[in-house]
Motif scaffolding. Structure first.
Motif, PDB file in Angstrom:
ATOM      1  N   PRO A  41      41.555   9.060   0.477  1.00 40.37           N
ATOM      2  CA  PRO A  41      42.509   9.587  -0.010  1.00 40.37           C
ATOM      3  C   PRO A  41      43.184   8.797  -1.446  1.00 40.37           C
ATOM      4  CG  PRO A  41      42.655   9.313   2.282  1.00 40.37           C
ATOM      5  CD  PRO A  41      41.544   8.559   1.613  1.00 40.37           C
ATOM      6  N   GLY A  42      43.582   9.385  -2.366  1.00 42.07           N
ATOM      7  CA  GLY A  42      44.045   8.943  -3.547  1.00 42.07           C
ATOM      8  C   GLY A  42      43.020   8.376  -4.511  1.00 42.07           C
ATOM      9  N   LYS A  43      41.640   8.533  -4.048  1.00 43.94           N
ATOM     10  CA  LYS A  43      40.709   8.028  -5.043  1.00 43.94           C
ATOM     11  C   LYS A  43      39.795   9.052  -5.390  1.00 43.94           C
ATOM     12  CE  LYS A  43      40.310   3.517  -2.978  1.00 43.94           C
ATOM     13  NZ  LYS A  43      39.489   2.581  -2.133  1.00 43.94           N
ATOM     14  N   GLU A  44      38.844   8.862  -6.409  1.00 42.59           N
ATOM     15  CA  GLU A  44      38.017   9.839  -6.861  1.00 42.59           C
ATOM     16  C   GLU A  44      36.822   9.861  -5.960  1.00 42.59           C
ATOM     17  OE1 GLU A  44      38.651   9.606 -11.807  1.00 42.59           O
ATOM     18  OE2 GLU A  44      36.793   9.112 -10.843  1.00 42.59           O
ATOM     19  N   ARG A  45      36.047  10.991  -6.048  1.00 43.93           N
ATOM     20  CA  ARG A  45      34.664  11.340  -5.455  1.00 43.93           C
ATOM     21  C   ARG A  45      33.548  10.284  -5.673  1.00 43.93           C
ATOM     22  NH1 ARG A  45      32.802  17.316  -3.799  1.00 43.93           N
ATOM     23  NH2 ARG A  45      34.864  17.127  -3.348  1.00 43.93           N
ATOM     24  N   GLU A  46      32.852   9.672  -4.671  1.00 39.96           N
ATOM     25  CA  GLU A  46      32.120   8.661  -5.241  1.00 39.96           C
ATOM     26  C   GLU A  46      30.721   8.902  -4.491  1.00 39.96           C
ATOM     27  OE1 GLU A  46      33.102   4.615  -4.258  1.00 39.96           O
ATOM     28  OE2 GLU A  46      33.322   4.907  -1.809  1.00 39.96           O
ATOM     29  N   VAL A  93      36.287  11.221   3.449  1.00 40.19           N
ATOM     30  CA  VAL A  93      35.812  12.470   3.814  1.00 40.19           C
ATOM     31  C   VAL A  93      34.404  12.469   3.070  1.00 40.19           C
ATOM     32  CG1 VAL A  93      35.898  15.102   3.334  1.00 40.19           C
ATOM     33  CG2 VAL A  93      37.962  13.791   3.910  1.00 40.19           C
ATOM     34  N   TYR A  94      33.323  12.745   3.858  1.00 41.50           N
ATOM     35  CA  TYR A  94      31.915  12.689   3.286  1.00 41.50           C
ATOM     36  C   TYR A  94      31.366  14.301   3.122  1.00 41.50           C
ATOM     37  CZ  TYR A  94      31.680   7.743   4.208  1.00 41.50           C
ATOM     38  OH  TYR A  94      31.729   6.603   4.336  1.00 41.50           O
ATOM     39  N   TYR A  95      30.934  14.389   1.845  1.00 38.83           N
ATOM     40  CA  TYR A  95      30.495  15.608   1.485  1.00 38.83           C
ATOM     41  C   TYR A  95      29.002  15.487   1.350  1.00 38.83           C
ATOM     42  CZ  TYR A  95      35.184  16.637   0.336  1.00 38.83           C
ATOM     43  OH  TYR A  95      36.607  16.750   0.255  1.00 38.83           O
ATOM     44  N   CYS A  96      28.160  16.587   1.655  1.00 39.17           N
ATOM     45  CA  CYS A  96      26.841  16.794   1.385  1.00 39.17           C
ATOM     46  C   CYS A  96      26.635  17.739   0.226  1.00 39.17           C
ATOM     47  CB  CYS A  96      26.138  17.563   2.540  1.00 39.17           C
ATOM     48  SG  CYS A  96      24.571  17.803   2.529  1.00 39.17           S
ATOM     49  N   ALA A  97      25.658  17.361  -0.459  1.00 38.24           N
ATOM     50  CA  ALA A  97      25.196  18.213  -1.880  1.00 38.24           C
ATOM     51  C   ALA A  97      23.906  18.511  -2.052  1.00 38.24           C
ATOM     52  CB  ALA A  97      25.907  17.370  -3.147  1.00 38.24           C
ATOM     53  N   ALA A  98      23.570  19.651  -2.778  1.00 37.62           N
ATOM     54  CA  ALA A  98      22.127  20.050  -2.709  1.00 37.62           C
ATOM     55  C   ALA A  98      22.130  20.149  -4.521  1.00 37.62           C
ATOM     56  CB  ALA A  98      21.712  21.206  -2.155  1.00 37.62           C
ATOM     57  N   GLY A  99      21.093  19.656  -5.159  1.00 37.66           N
ATOM     58  CA  GLY A  99      20.842  20.013  -6.264  1.00 37.66           C
ATOM     59  C   GLY A  99      19.502  20.644  -6.752  1.00 37.66           C
ATOM     60  N   VAL A 120      35.342  10.901   8.230  1.00 41.14           N
ATOM     61  CA  VAL A 120      34.881   9.768   9.000  1.00 41.14           C
ATOM     62  C   VAL A 120      35.912   8.584   8.997  1.00 41.14           C
ATOM     63  CG1 VAL A 120      33.174   7.651   8.924  1.00 41.14           C
ATOM     64  CG2 VAL A 120      32.376  10.051   8.645  1.00 41.14           C
ATOM     65  N   THR A 121      36.240   8.121   9.930  1.00 38.25           N
ATOM     66  CA  THR A 121      37.508   7.068  10.004  1.00 38.25           C
ATOM     67  C   THR A 121      36.895   6.078  10.704  1.00 38.25           C
ATOM     68  OG1 THR A 121      39.259   8.626   9.838  1.00 38.25           O
ATOM     69  CG2 THR A 121      39.788   6.588  10.484  1.00 38.25           C
ATOM     70  N   ALA A 122      36.856   4.663  10.268  1.00 38.57           N
ATOM     71  CA  ALA A 122      36.558   3.336  10.772  1.00 38.57           C
ATOM     72  C   ALA A 122      37.630   2.692  10.854  1.00 38.57           C
ATOM     73  CB  ALA A 122      35.408   2.770  10.094  1.00 38.57           C
ATOM     74  N   SER A 123      38.317   2.360  12.215  1.00 38.89           N
ATOM     75  CA  SER A 123      39.421   1.604  12.118  1.00 38.89           C
ATOM     76  C   SER A 123      39.297   0.144  12.717  1.00 38.89           C
ATOM     77  CB  SER A 123      40.227   2.114  13.432  1.00 38.89           C
ATOM     78  OG  SER A 123      39.574   2.059  14.670  1.00 38.89           O
TER      79      SER A 123
END
Length: 124
Positions: A41-46, A93-99, A120-123
């Motif tokens: 949240p509030g960050k760019e996709r990395e 939030v984790y995203y899968c991508a295909a290129g 994914v949430t790690a408390s």
């Protein structure tokens, strides 16, 4: 049309493990380089991890190196991200991508198809 569907996310304690899966349909997995990216949240996709079309070469972000492992199973048309020793800062939030391409890449613009994401949430 290529479709990617992620699964395996959830809420865990810091130090726990999760395995994310990305099921690819519409074309065989061995036609693509594959990657995992995340966005908090509030960050760019990395960038998180990537594997080449052949499955031989892999690349990881420094923040996950030694804890996460990416793997392709061409027979199952599925890509996995094994995440060990999870930290609160891995929450995203984790995203899968295909290129379309052979070599491994950590650049989001080198990917043509994206999944819908899994939380994914790690408390602590």
């Amino acid at each position: 049309q290529v479709q990617l569907v992620e699964s395996g996310g959830g809420l865990v304690q810091a130090g726990d493990s999760l395995r994310l899966s990305c099921a690819v349909s519409g074309r065989t997995l061995n036609a693509y380089r594959m990657g995992w990216f995340r966005q908090a949240p509030g960050k760019e996709r990395e960038f998180v991890a990537a594997v080449s079309r052949s499955g031989v070469s892999t690349s990881y972000a420094d923040s996950v190196k030694g804890r996460f492992t990416i793997a392709k199973d061409n027979a199952q048309n599925t890509v996995y991200l094994q995440m060990n020793s999870l930290k609160p800062e891995d929450t995203a939030v984790y995203y899968c991508a295909a290129g379309i391409g052979g070599i491994v890449s950590g650049a989001w613009r080198d990917y043509d198809y994206w999944g819908q994401g899994t939380q994914v949430t790690a408390s602590s």
